[in-house]
Write a protein that holds these residues in place. Structure first.
Motif, PDB file in Angstrom:
ATOM      1  N   ARG A   1     -19.700  -7.143  -2.934  1.00 30.71           N
ATOM      2  CA  ARG A   1     -18.434  -6.543  -3.400  1.00 30.71           C
ATOM      3  C   ARG A   1     -17.657  -7.450  -4.346  1.00 30.71           C
ATOM      4  O   ARG A   1     -16.526  -7.138  -4.721  1.00 30.71           O
ATOM      5  CB  ARG A   1     -17.510  -6.133  -2.239  1.00 30.71           C
TER       6      ARG A   1
ATOM      7  N   LYS B   1      -3.885   2.588  -9.829  1.00 32.41           N
ATOM      8  CA  LYS B   1      -3.451   3.974 -10.043  1.00 32.41           C
ATOM      9  C   LYS B   1      -2.023   3.944 -10.586  1.00 32.41           C
ATOM     10  O   LYS B   1      -1.056   4.123  -9.852  1.00 32.41           O
ATOM     11  CB  LYS B   1      -3.522   4.763  -8.739  1.00 32.41           C
TER      12      LYS B   1
ATOM     13  N   ARG C   1     -11.273  -7.535  -2.093  1.00 35.06           N
ATOM     14  CA  ARG C   1     -12.006  -7.690  -3.345  1.00 35.06           C
ATOM     15  C   ARG C   1     -12.119  -9.173  -3.723  1.00 35.06           C
ATOM     16  O   ARG C   1     -11.225  -9.741  -4.349  1.00 35.06           O
ATOM     17  CB  ARG C   1     -11.331  -6.893  -4.450  1.00 35.06           C
TER      18      ARG C   1
ATOM     19  N   GLN D   1       2.075   0.361  -7.343  1.00 31.58           N
ATOM     20  CA  GLN D   1       0.921  -0.253  -6.714  1.00 31.58           C
ATOM     21  C   GLN D   1       1.262  -1.677  -6.269  1.00 31.58           C
ATOM     22  O   GLN D   1       2.034  -2.379  -6.940  1.00 31.58           O
ATOM     23  CB  GLN D   1      -0.255  -0.300  -7.684  1.00 31.58           C
TER      24      GLN D   1
ATOM     25  N   LYS E   1     -13.288  -1.790   1.173  1.00 32.63           N
ATOM     26  CA  LYS E   1     -13.140  -1.694  -0.280  1.00 32.63           C
ATOM     27  C   LYS E   1     -11.805  -2.248  -0.774  1.00 32.63           C
ATOM     28  O   LYS E   1     -11.653  -2.505  -1.974  1.00 32.63           O
ATOM     29  CB  LYS E   1     -13.312  -0.245  -0.746  1.00 32.63           C
ATOM     30  N   ARG E   2     -10.847  -2.430   0.127  1.00 35.56           N
ATOM     31  CA  ARG E   2      -9.568  -3.015  -0.286  1.00 35.56           C
ATOM     32  C   ARG E   2      -9.641  -4.533  -0.393  1.00 35.56           C
ATOM     33  O   ARG E   2      -8.781  -5.151  -1.018  1.00 35.56           O
ATOM     34  CB  ARG E   2      -8.465  -2.620   0.708  1.00 35.56           C
TER      35      ARG E   2
ATOM     36  N   ALA F   1      -4.715  -3.408  -2.589  1.00 36.86           N
ATOM     37  CA  ALA F   1      -5.924  -4.207  -2.738  1.00 36.86           C
ATOM     38  C   ALA F   1      -5.570  -5.672  -2.530  1.00 36.86           C
ATOM     39  O   ALA F   1      -4.484  -6.112  -2.910  1.00 36.86           O
ATOM     40  CB  ALA F   1      -6.559  -3.999  -4.109  1.00 36.86           C
TER      41      ALA F   1
ATOM     42  N   LYS G   1      -8.910  -0.347 -11.540  1.00 33.97           N
ATOM     43  CA  LYS G   1      -8.805   0.178 -10.177  1.00 33.97           C
ATOM     44  C   LYS G   1      -7.378   0.558  -9.790  1.00 33.97           C
ATOM     45  O   LYS G   1      -7.149   1.113  -8.718  1.00 33.97           O
ATOM     46  CB  LYS G   1      -9.341  -0.854  -9.176  1.00 33.97           C
TER      47      LYS G   1
ATOM     48  N   GLU H   1     -10.778  -5.705 -14.938  1.00 32.26           N
ATOM     49  CA  GLU H   1     -11.390  -5.189 -13.704  1.00 32.26           C
ATOM     50  C   GLU H   1     -10.331  -4.677 -12.736  1.00 32.26           C
ATOM     51  O   GLU H   1     -10.500  -3.625 -12.102  1.00 32.26           O
ATOM     52  CB  GLU H   1     -12.230  -6.273 -13.034  1.00 32.26           C
TER      53      GLU H   1
END
Length: 248
Positions: A200, A247, A174, A2, A171-172, A141, A245, A241
């Motif tokens: 968001r 992976k 943040r 990631q 949504k990416r 992100a 998110k 947090e």
């Protein structure tokens, strides 16, 4: 593997402090982590170098395909945390990226690291540039620290619009509040109304604490300086947090 980035078009908003502390917390959880200090000022490199200043390398050979990215990776004093130190040649990164023929050079450069590295953190210089475009295209992100002031919120809107132009999914992006001083009525008002002021936004808000400034003096993550302080607790909450998110 990631890839996350800490970025803002404004400087002095707590971007590097967040990147360094999140990188350290991730590594201490057993996640093999690499922080790439893309800012020629080299603050993240300073924080993570320990007693010996890490010397970065010119990025030209990487951009031209003459050196693999592994040649730029250096160890830090902390287990499972590696660093690509800053180098002054990064000030010309945008020019060199424009000269590159690769459609997405960052993904190409980072791909060989996937076998040994689970998490890559990009600490970006404050700008909206070719480098910023590449980061937006590469990162899973993008975490954006925002001081609770109207000017900083306006900068967030500019960055969000820039990301939209690059077709980055909302949504990416943040955002999270940073350098919060609850003694100030404006800070309290904006943070307490985050749903309206900063949609968001992550739940965690990083306080404006003097302990964070001591990172530069001690050249260590906050967890090793003032673990029981409110700022260190806030970074741990921020990491939880972010971790939720990822992976991995």
């Amino acid at each position: 593997m990631q890839v996350i980035a800490f970025h803002n078009l404004k400087g002095g908003v707590g971007k590097t402090s967040a990147a360094v502390n999140i990188a350290y917390l991730a590594s201490q959880e057993g996640i093999s982590t690499l922080l790439w200090d893309l800012d020629p000022q080299g603050a993240a490199t300073w924080f993570l170098s320990g007693d010996d200043q890490q010397i970065g390398k010119k990025l030209g050979p990487l951009i031209k395909g003459k050196s693999p990215i592994g040649d730029f990776v250096q160890h830090t004093p902390y287990s499972r945390l590696e660093l690509i130190p800053a180098h002054q040649s990064a000030r010309n990164f945008d020019i060199k990226l424009n000269q590159s023929n690769a459609e997405n050079p960052f993904k190409t450069w980072l791909k060989p690291l996937s076998e040994e590295t689970a998490l890559i953190i990009l600490d970006c210089p404050p700008s909206l540039s070719e480098l910023a475009e590449q980061v937006l295209k590469t990162a899973n992100a993008i975490y954006v620290p925002v001081i609770p002031t109207w000017l900083s919120l306006n900068s967030w809107q500019q960055m969000n619009a820039f990301a939209k132009d690059q077709k980055v999914k909302p949504k990416r992006m943040r955002p999270f509040f940073s350098m919060v001083d609850r003694r100030k009525s404006l800070h309290r008002e904006i943070v307490d109304n985050r749903a309206t002021a900063l949609p968001r936004a992550l739940t965690t808000a990083i306080p404006n604490a003097s302990a964070i400034e001591k990172m530069g003096e001690h050249r260590k993550p906050l967890e090793l300086i003032d673990r029981h302080g409110r700022a260190a607790r806030a970074y741990r909450e921020l990491w939880l947090e972010i971790r939720a998110k990822l992976k991995l």
